[in-house]
Design a protein around this motif. Structure first.
Motif, mmCIF file in Angstrom:
data_model
loop_
_atom_site.group_PDB
_atom_site.id
_atom_site.type_symbol
_atom_site.label_atom_id
_atom_site.label_comp_id
_atom_site.label_asym_id
_atom_site.label_seq_id
_atom_site.Cartn_x
_atom_site.Cartn_y
_atom_site.Cartn_z
ATOM 1 N N GLY A 162 5.363 -8.282 27.359
ATOM 2 C CA GLY A 162 4.526 -7.111 26.544
ATOM 3 C C GLY A 162 3.281 -7.761 26.141
ATOM 4 O O GLY A 162 2.413 -7.107 25.580
ATOM 5 N N ASN B 223 -9.678 -0.620 21.536
ATOM 6 C CA ASN B 223 -9.135 -0.226 20.418
ATOM 7 C C ASN B 223 -9.730 1.111 20.171
ATOM 8 O O ASN B 223 -8.975 2.101 19.601
ATOM 9 C CB ASN B 223 -9.187 -1.248 19.408
ATOM 10 C CG ASN B 223 -8.367 -2.560 19.601
ATOM 11 O OD1 ASN B 223 -7.768 -2.507 20.630
ATOM 12 N ND2 ASN B 223 -8.353 -3.417 18.680
ATOM 13 N N SER C 62 -0.300 1.885 17.671
ATOM 14 C CA SER C 62 0.294 3.158 17.931
ATOM 15 C C SER C 62 1.800 2.966 17.999
ATOM 16 O O SER C 62 2.247 1.947 18.513
ATOM 17 C CB SER C 62 -0.232 3.877 19.240
ATOM 18 O OG SER C 62 -0.053 3.220 20.523
ATOM 19 N N TYR C 63 2.445 4.174 17.728
ATOM 20 C CA TYR C 63 4.011 4.050 17.806
ATOM 21 C C TYR C 63 4.484 5.457 18.179
ATOM 22 O O TYR C 63 4.156 6.374 17.357
ATOM 23 C CB TYR C 63 4.673 3.616 16.416
ATOM 24 C CG TYR C 63 6.063 3.104 16.685
ATOM 25 C CD1 TYR C 63 6.397 1.952 16.944
ATOM 26 C CD2 TYR C 63 7.259 4.253 16.532
ATOM 27 C CE1 TYR C 63 7.705 1.388 17.105
ATOM 28 C CE2 TYR C 63 8.334 3.802 16.749
ATOM 29 C CZ TYR C 63 8.761 2.332 17.001
ATOM 30 O OH TYR C 63 9.973 2.023 17.145
ATOM 31 N N ASP D 7 2.578 -0.367 20.413
ATOM 32 C CA ASP D 7 1.416 -0.975 20.998
ATOM 33 C C ASP D 7 0.636 -1.297 19.991
ATOM 34 O O ASP D 7 -0.124 -0.599 19.081
ATOM 35 C CB ASP D 7 0.647 0.109 22.056
ATOM 36 C CG ASP D 7 -0.559 -0.951 22.803
ATOM 37 O OD1 ASP D 7 -0.714 -1.934 22.657
ATOM 38 O OD2 ASP D 7 -1.272 -0.032 23.568
ATOM 39 N N ALA E 13 -3.020 -4.080 18.810
ATOM 40 C CA ALA E 13 -4.001 -4.837 19.505
ATOM 41 C C ALA E 13 -5.078 -5.421 18.515
ATOM 42 O O ALA E 13 -5.564 -4.543 17.657
ATOM 43 C CB ALA E 13 -4.572 -4.480 20.695
ATOM 44 N N TYR F 228 -0.494 -9.079 26.319
ATOM 45 C CA TYR F 228 -1.585 -8.904 27.168
ATOM 46 C C TYR F 228 -2.979 -9.349 26.421
ATOM 47 O O TYR F 228 -3.015 -9.599 25.052
ATOM 48 C CB TYR F 228 -1.686 -7.426 27.616
ATOM 49 C CG TYR F 228 -1.961 -6.272 26.188
ATOM 50 C CD1 TYR F 228 -3.298 -6.130 25.896
ATOM 51 C CD2 TYR F 228 -0.778 -5.631 25.807
ATOM 52 C CE1 TYR F 228 -3.380 -5.221 24.913
ATOM 53 C CE2 TYR F 228 -1.080 -4.835 24.878
ATOM 54 C CZ TYR F 228 -2.340 -4.467 24.250
ATOM 55 O OH TYR F 228 -2.619 -3.569 23.189
ATOM 56 N N GLY G 275 -3.169 -8.419 22.627
ATOM 57 C CA GLY G 275 -2.211 -7.392 21.854
ATOM 58 C C GLY G 275 -0.868 -7.497 22.233
ATOM 59 O O GLY G 275 -0.421 -8.392 23.165
ATOM 60 N N TYR G 276 0.189 -6.592 21.961
ATOM 61 C CA TYR G 276 1.422 -6.537 22.348
ATOM 62 C C TYR G 276 2.026 -5.238 22.622
ATOM 63 O O TYR G 276 1.649 -4.388 21.660
ATOM 64 C CB TYR G 276 2.338 -7.337 21.256
ATOM 65 C CG TYR G 276 3.813 -7.269 21.454
ATOM 66 C CD1 TYR G 276 4.325 -8.111 22.259
ATOM 67 C CD2 TYR G 276 4.645 -6.337 20.876
ATOM 68 C CE1 TYR G 276 5.702 -7.996 22.679
ATOM 69 C CE2 TYR G 276 6.038 -6.118 21.099
ATOM 70 C CZ TYR G 276 6.526 -7.158 21.898
ATOM 71 O OH TYR G 276 8.024 -6.917 22.219
ATOM 72 N N ALA G 277 2.443 -4.816 23.748
ATOM 73 C CA ALA G 277 2.919 -3.267 23.950
ATOM 74 C C ALA G 277 4.466 -3.569 24.599
ATOM 75 O O ALA G 277 4.530 -4.106 25.737
ATOM 76 C CB ALA G 277 1.933 -2.891 25.067
ATOM 77 N N ASN G 278 5.142 -2.899 23.905
ATOM 78 C CA ASN G 278 6.670 -3.046 24.406
ATOM 79 C C ASN G 278 7.609 -1.799 23.568
ATOM 80 O O ASN G 278 7.549 -1.464 22.515
ATOM 81 C CB ASN G 278 7.517 -4.128 23.852
ATOM 82 C CG ASN G 278 8.895 -4.509 24.169
ATOM 83 O OD1 ASN G 278 9.090 -3.713 25.369
ATOM 84 N ND2 ASN G 278 9.401 -5.421 23.817
#
Length: 388
Positions: free
Chosen positions: A178, A130, A250-251, A222, A224, A180, A215-218
């Motif tokens: 998404g 992170n 982050s976006y 993102d 975490a 992880y 975390g989740y990224a889609n």
């Protein structure tokens, strides 16, 4: 550009190694990064109170990306199962003194499949991700956030901050919509004894790390959360644990990508007189803005020390850092970069980290020293990065 080492595989086959001949891919990769760095620091003499200024100009490396050279490969075992290795060494291309003498950046072997991946060896810790992923400067060069530099400081003696040796890690498979994550345990490899430990230096747990990140990224988002604990080597306490928890996000809006992180680090002491701890609370906000072939980067990070942490006596001590930089991509592999950063310490915050990066770690290294109580420092990087 990545180079497939078919000649190496052919040579291995000629030597009679059937296993090597079955290797499906071996890749040579690396980064060569060099730049001119200027640093200046102002401190207050602890006895006289007079200001002392020091400065240094140097040809450094790893101002944008950490200089490195590595080898990685994967063998398809069939049925969705694969075996992989990754050996990555730091290099100091500014003086050529450090080459492939160790694979201290990463040295792992792993088995992966529909179940995920089991990875063994030296690797990034779950809690470091992170700090670097949600920093526009990626914890490299003068722009490295103060959360990272304080967490890796000598005072904490957190040897497992960036990477942990002798680790076993498990990573979730990438097909979870998404989501992880990873969990990690690093063996201390000390001899266990029934004798009473008098200091953490002789504790059988010293050097152990355990942590996890989920975390989740889609699409553009993102986010975490990571938690970890390292048992630090210490000659004055019965046991000392460095406990880290951080949340990053982050976006990417397209015209601008925003970054943010919250971090809490506790330096927990177990002494003959009882338990105590120092606390370091940090946050970061940042952004990157694409401009044609270039990228503008900016961040503001703060770490607040609890009163008494690292010998600090001032009220509400804190370190603040503002960094801004520009990267101009000449191609997909070659870029020019410039960064300027300013650190201010408030109320005797004991921030003594340097502003210059280090190829062996990717974060702060020994640079301009502070002759007394640190007050402020400034750093500039101008360099070129080439990846292959």
């Amino acid at each position: 550009m990545k180079k497939s080492l078919t000649a190496l595989a052919a040579l291995a086959a000629l030597t009679g190694s059937g296993l090597a001949a079955a290797q499906s891919s071996v890749t040579l990769f690396g980064v060569v990064d060099a730049g001119v760095t200027y640093q200046s620091a102002t401190a207050r003499d602890a006895l006289t109170g007079a200001s002392v200024k020091t400065s240094k100009t140097s040809l450094s490396n790893s101002g944008y990306n950490s200089s490195r050279i590595g080898f990685r490969g994967t063998e398809d075992l069939g049925g969705g199962l694969a075996a992989s290795f990754w050996l990555e060494a730091p290099i100091t291309n500014d003086d050529g003194a450090t080459g492939i003498s160790t694979f201290a950046r990463r040295s792992t072997v792993s088995l992966s499949g529909n179940f995920g991946e089991v990875r063994l060896g030296r690797d990034y810790t779950a809690t470091f991700w992170n700090d670097t992923v949600f920093d526009p400067f990626g914890t490299n060069g003068s722009g490295t956030n103060v959360i990272s530099t304080v967490s890796s400081s000598t005072g904490l003696n957190n040897a497992n901050y960036v990477r942990a040796s002798n680790s076993v890690g498990y990573f979730l498979p990438p097909n979870l919509g998404g989501f992880y994550g990873q969990v990690q345990y690093s063996f201390h490899e000390n001899t266990t004894t029934d004798a009473t430990s008098t200091t953490a230096a002789s504790s059988s747990s010293a050097g152990r790390y355990v942590g996890g990140r989920f975390g989740y990224a889609n699409g553009p988002l993102d986010v975490a959360l990571a938690v970890g604990q390292n048992v630090a080597v210490d000659t004055t306490t019965l046991e000392r644990k460095v406990q880290t928890i951080n949340l990053g996000a982050s976006y990417d809006f397209g015209p601008v990508k925003l970054f943010g992180e919250l971090s809490n680090v506790k330096n927990k002491f177990d002494t003959a007189l009882g338990n105590s701890h120092d606390t370091y609370n940090g946050y970061l906000i940042g952004a990157s803005v694409p401009v044609g072939a270039g990228l503008i980067r900016a961040s503001y990070s703060v770490v607040r020390y609890n009163e008494g942490a690292a010998g600090v006596t001032g009220e509400d001590p804190r370190a603040q850092k503002l960094a801004i930089g520009y990267v101009h991509n000449l191609s997909k592999r070659t870029a020019l970069y410039a960064t300027v950063a300013r650190v201010n310490n408030r109320n005797d915050a004991n921030y003594t980290g340097s502003l210059v990066s280090d190829s062996t770690t990717g974060y702060g290294s020994a640079g301009v020293g502070f002759a007394g109580v640190p007050r402020s420092s400034t750093g500039y990087d101008f360099g070129i990065r080439h990846a292959f």
